[in-house]
Each structure stands twice: as structure tokens, then as C-alpha cells.
Design a protein around this motif. Structure first.
Motif, mmCIF file in Angstrom:
data_model
loop_
_atom_site.group_PDB
_atom_site.id
_atom_site.type_symbol
_atom_site.label_atom_id
_atom_site.label_comp_id
_atom_site.label_asym_id
_atom_site.label_seq_id
_atom_site.Cartn_x
_atom_site.Cartn_y
_atom_site.Cartn_z
ATOM 1 N N GLY A 131 0.786 -1.215 0.000
ATOM 2 C CA GLY A 131 0.000 0.000 0.000
ATOM 3 C C GLY A 131 0.821 1.269 0.000
ATOM 4 O O GLY A 131 1.805 1.401 0.726
ATOM 5 N N GLY A 132 0.400 2.217 -0.804
ATOM 6 C CA GLY A 132 1.056 3.506 -0.899
ATOM 7 C C GLY A 132 1.971 3.631 -2.099
ATOM 8 O O GLY A 132 2.307 4.743 -2.515
ATOM 9 N N THR A 133 2.382 2.498 -2.670
ATOM 10 C CA THR A 133 3.328 2.574 -3.785
ATOM 11 C C THR A 133 2.671 3.096 -5.059
ATOM 12 O O THR A 133 3.337 3.745 -5.872
ATOM 13 N N PRO A 147 11.686 2.688 12.904
ATOM 14 C CA PRO A 147 11.324 1.751 11.835
ATOM 15 C C PRO A 147 11.014 2.408 10.496
ATOM 16 O O PRO A 147 10.918 1.721 9.483
ATOM 17 N N GLU A 148 10.860 3.726 10.482
ATOM 18 C CA GLU A 148 10.565 4.423 9.226
ATOM 19 C C GLU A 148 11.854 4.516 8.406
ATOM 20 O O GLU A 148 12.758 5.279 8.742
ATOM 21 N N ALA A 149 11.930 3.731 7.321
ATOM 22 C CA ALA A 149 13.165 3.676 6.542
ATOM 23 C C ALA A 149 12.879 3.270 5.108
ATOM 24 O O ALA A 149 11.818 2.731 4.800
ATOM 25 N N VAL A 150 13.845 3.528 4.239
ATOM 26 C CA VAL A 150 13.764 3.111 2.842
ATOM 27 C C VAL A 150 15.076 2.457 2.461
ATOM 28 O O VAL A 150 16.152 2.994 2.717
ATOM 29 N N VAL A 151 14.983 1.265 1.877
ATOM 30 C CA VAL A 151 16.153 0.547 1.387
ATOM 31 C C VAL A 151 16.374 0.955 -0.067
ATOM 32 O O VAL A 151 15.472 0.842 -0.897
ATOM 33 N N VAL A 152 17.567 1.431 -0.367
ATOM 34 C CA VAL A 152 17.908 1.892 -1.711
ATOM 35 C C VAL A 152 18.725 0.817 -2.408
ATOM 36 O O VAL A 152 19.830 0.483 -1.983
ATOM 37 N N GLY A 153 18.160 0.239 -3.471
ATOM 38 C CA GLY A 153 18.829 -0.831 -4.192
ATOM 39 C C GLY A 153 18.840 -0.586 -5.683
ATOM 40 O O GLY A 153 18.503 0.491 -6.169
ATOM 41 N N GLY A 154 19.219 -1.624 -6.429
ATOM 42 C CA GLY A 154 19.312 -1.525 -7.874
ATOM 43 C C GLY A 154 20.761 -1.546 -8.328
ATOM 44 O O GLY A 154 21.690 -1.509 -7.517
ATOM 45 N N LYS A 214 3.017 4.353 6.131
ATOM 46 C CA LYS A 214 1.879 4.735 6.963
ATOM 47 C C LYS A 214 1.894 6.227 7.270
ATOM 48 O O LYS A 214 0.832 6.876 7.333
ATOM 49 N N SER A 215 3.105 6.784 7.440
ATOM 50 C CA SER A 215 3.218 8.199 7.780
ATOM 51 C C SER A 215 2.828 9.119 6.624
ATOM 52 O O SER A 215 2.651 10.321 6.817
ATOM 53 N N ALA A 230 4.835 14.064 4.788
ATOM 54 C CA ALA A 230 5.863 13.043 4.579
ATOM 55 C C ALA A 230 5.836 12.534 3.145
ATOM 56 O O ALA A 230 6.886 12.298 2.527
ATOM 57 N N TYR A 231 4.650 12.363 2.607
ATOM 58 C CA TYR A 231 4.505 11.969 1.206
ATOM 59 C C TYR A 231 5.114 13.025 0.291
ATOM 60 O O TYR A 231 5.911 12.721 -0.602
ATOM 61 N N ASP A 232 4.745 14.280 0.517
ATOM 62 C CA ASP A 232 5.252 15.369 -0.316
ATOM 63 C C ASP A 232 6.771 15.441 -0.255
ATOM 64 O O ASP A 232 7.439 15.639 -1.283
#
Length: 281
Positions: free
Chosen positions: A93-95, A174-181, A238-239, A256-258
Motif C-alpha cells: 500500500g502507498g506505492t 522503523p521508518e526507513a527506505v532501502v535503496v537498491g538496484g 503509513k506516515s 511526509a509523502y510530499d
């Protein structure tokens, strides 16, 4: 001139927004990184077995921007960046909303928000429940439109959801983003922009299941053969929304989305301005 996905799908989603029956939390797609728990071996397999269910069980939305090179004396740049959300709607959800925002569109109205607009593609599960069953892992995505959009652009940013545990995020934050690729330069720019905006980023190389380094992962099936993958934890997503339902997220985005959308667009703009990503066709 642009091409868009099926009008019936958009109608179904618009109806859902008004009626509000399509509930969906911020699913993480837990343990799906390798596809071990997927019910469908590919998008084609899913479309075949769920024939007639598009618009009720799932939806596909996309936009491609016209490119023309009809001048013999000058060259027109080919596609630079595309934004993907393979597990939108009620799966991760949210993507879906992030995909639209980063591509340059309002997630509620689909109106252009100003600034560069990017090609996008998304798959959304829109059932009232059991949406996680429609997860197809990234390396098995064989949707022809999705592949053609990735292959027509130098770079891809692919958006996903995960749990804080999967991401290796500390329990205290826990609010985090994993950067891959596989695009190391784009990854660096994403880390820089997201951290400057106050987000916690984690290097995908420390979390193999979320690293996005498989050559068959659609994020790497670009003109350059490399791209970027962002895995956002449940807490971070969620945020970004005050109403965490399939119908409600598009109209309830938060600061947070913006901030996240702006940061990713900053990283993309930096990459495109650098001129360092070239290919001889």
C-alpha cells in the motif's frame, strides 16, 4: 500526446474512491522478495488465470510520453526515467500513489503537477481482501507494457513496500527506505536527496533480499541495463497517508509523502542534469 491504460479500469477506480468499499492496509509483501510464496509465476500467468478479473481484482495503469525524432540534422533525446509500482493497491500500500507523485501527477486527479513528467506503469490489486495473493516478484514481471516502458528509458525507479525487519531498520526508528538496484550513481543521488529531506536510508547491499541487483529485475531492464529500487517500510508508508485504504490514500497524502516525492524527483533531476548516463543506440 500520451497513451493511457484502459478507461474501464480508471472508471472502476474512480467509482471505488467515491463508494469506498475497497479497504486495504499498507501491506509489506513479506517474504515475497524471492517469489517463493507467489501464487503466480509471472504477470502473464496471473492475467491468464484471472481472465476477466481486470477492473475488479486488479488494475493496470500507465502513461507514456510521445517522443519523435524526425529531424535528420539534430538528435532528440530518448526516454530518461520511468517510475514503476509493481505491487500497488492493496499489496504494498502507498506505492501506487508514490508512483504517480514521483512521475509528476496528482494521485487523486491524475493532473500534471508541474515540472518534468515521467513515464509510469503500475499494477494494483483492488480486491476487498487477500490482495497479497496477487504479488508477482520483480524478476518475474513480464507485462509487455511494463517491459517496453523500462526498456525505452535510460533509468527506472521501482517502488516497493517491506517491513522494518526486512529492511534491517532499528526498532527505535522503523521508518526507513532501502535503496537498491544496479545504478550506483542513481542510488547515491537517492541516498543524498532522501537523507537531506530527513528520511532514513539503508544501503540495499546490506539486505540481499531487497537489493534489487538481479539483472532480470525490471528495475534493471532499462536501456542502460541498470536502475534503482526503493523498498519503503510499512511505518514509513503509513506516515504518508491519513486514510490508509485503497480508496482513501490518493486524497489523504501528508507532508511526509510530499517530502519523499520531492526528494526522489530531486535525485532524478540531478542524474539527468549530470549527462553522465549515455548509451549508443
Amino acid at each position: 500526446m500520451t497513451s493511457t491504460s484502459r478507461r474501464t479500469v480508471l472508471t472502476a477506480l474512480a467509482t471505488a474512491t467515491v463508494a469506498g468499499p475497497l479497504l486495504g492496509g499498507l501491506g509489506a509483501g513479506a517474504a515475497h522478495a524471492t517469489g517463493a510464496n507467489d501464487l503466480y509465476s509471472s504477470n502473464t500467468d496471473l492475467y491468464t488465470k484471472l481472465a476477466g478479473k481486470e477492473g475488479t481484482d486488479f488494475a493496470r495503469r500507465y502513461k507514456r510520453h510521445e517522443q519523435v525524432d524526425s529531424d535528420q540534422k539534430t538528435a532528440v533525446a530518448y526516454g530518461r526515467t520511468a517510475i514503476l509500482a509493481l505491487h500497488g493497491g492493496g499489496i504494498e500500500g502507498g506505492t501506487s500513489e508514490l508512483c504517480l507523485g514521483i512521475a509528476g501527477y496528482d494521485p487523486a486527479t491524475l493532473a500534471a503537477k508541474g515540472g518534468p513528467a515521467y513515464d509510469y506503469w503500475m499494477f494494483e490489486a483492488i480486491r476487498s481482501s487477500n490482495n497479497s495473493e496477487l504479488h508477482v516478484t520483480s524478476k518475474n514481471c513480464d507485462d509487455k507494457v511494463a517491459l517496453s516502458i523500462a526498456a525505452a528509458n535510460l533509468n527506472v525507479v521501482s517502488l516497493h513496500g517491506c517491513t522494518a525487519t526486512q529492511a534491517g531498520a532499528p526498532t527505535s526508528r522503523p521508518e526507513a527506505v532501502v535503496v537498491g538496484g544496479l545504478n550506483a550513481t542513481l542510488k547515491t543521488y537517492l541516498h543524498d536527496a532522501l537523507r537531506a529531506a530527513g528520511f532514513q536510508t539503508i544501503d540495499g547491499s546490506t539486505e540481499p533480499d531487497l537489493a534489487g541487483v538481479d539483472a532480470d529485475n525490471i528495475c534493471n531492464r532499462t536501456l542502460l541495463g541498470k536502475g534503482a529500487q526503493l523498498e519503503l517500510t510499512t511505518e514509513l508508508r503509513k506516515s504518508m497517508f491519513s486514510v490508509n485504504t485503497i480508496a482513501g490514500r490518493a486524497t489523504s497524502t501528508t507532508a511526509a509523502y510530499d517530502g519523499f516525492v520531492a526528494a526522489v524527483r530531486t535525485a532524478i533531476a540531478r542524474l539527468e542534469a549530470s549527462g553522465g548516463e549515455q548509451i549508443i543506440l
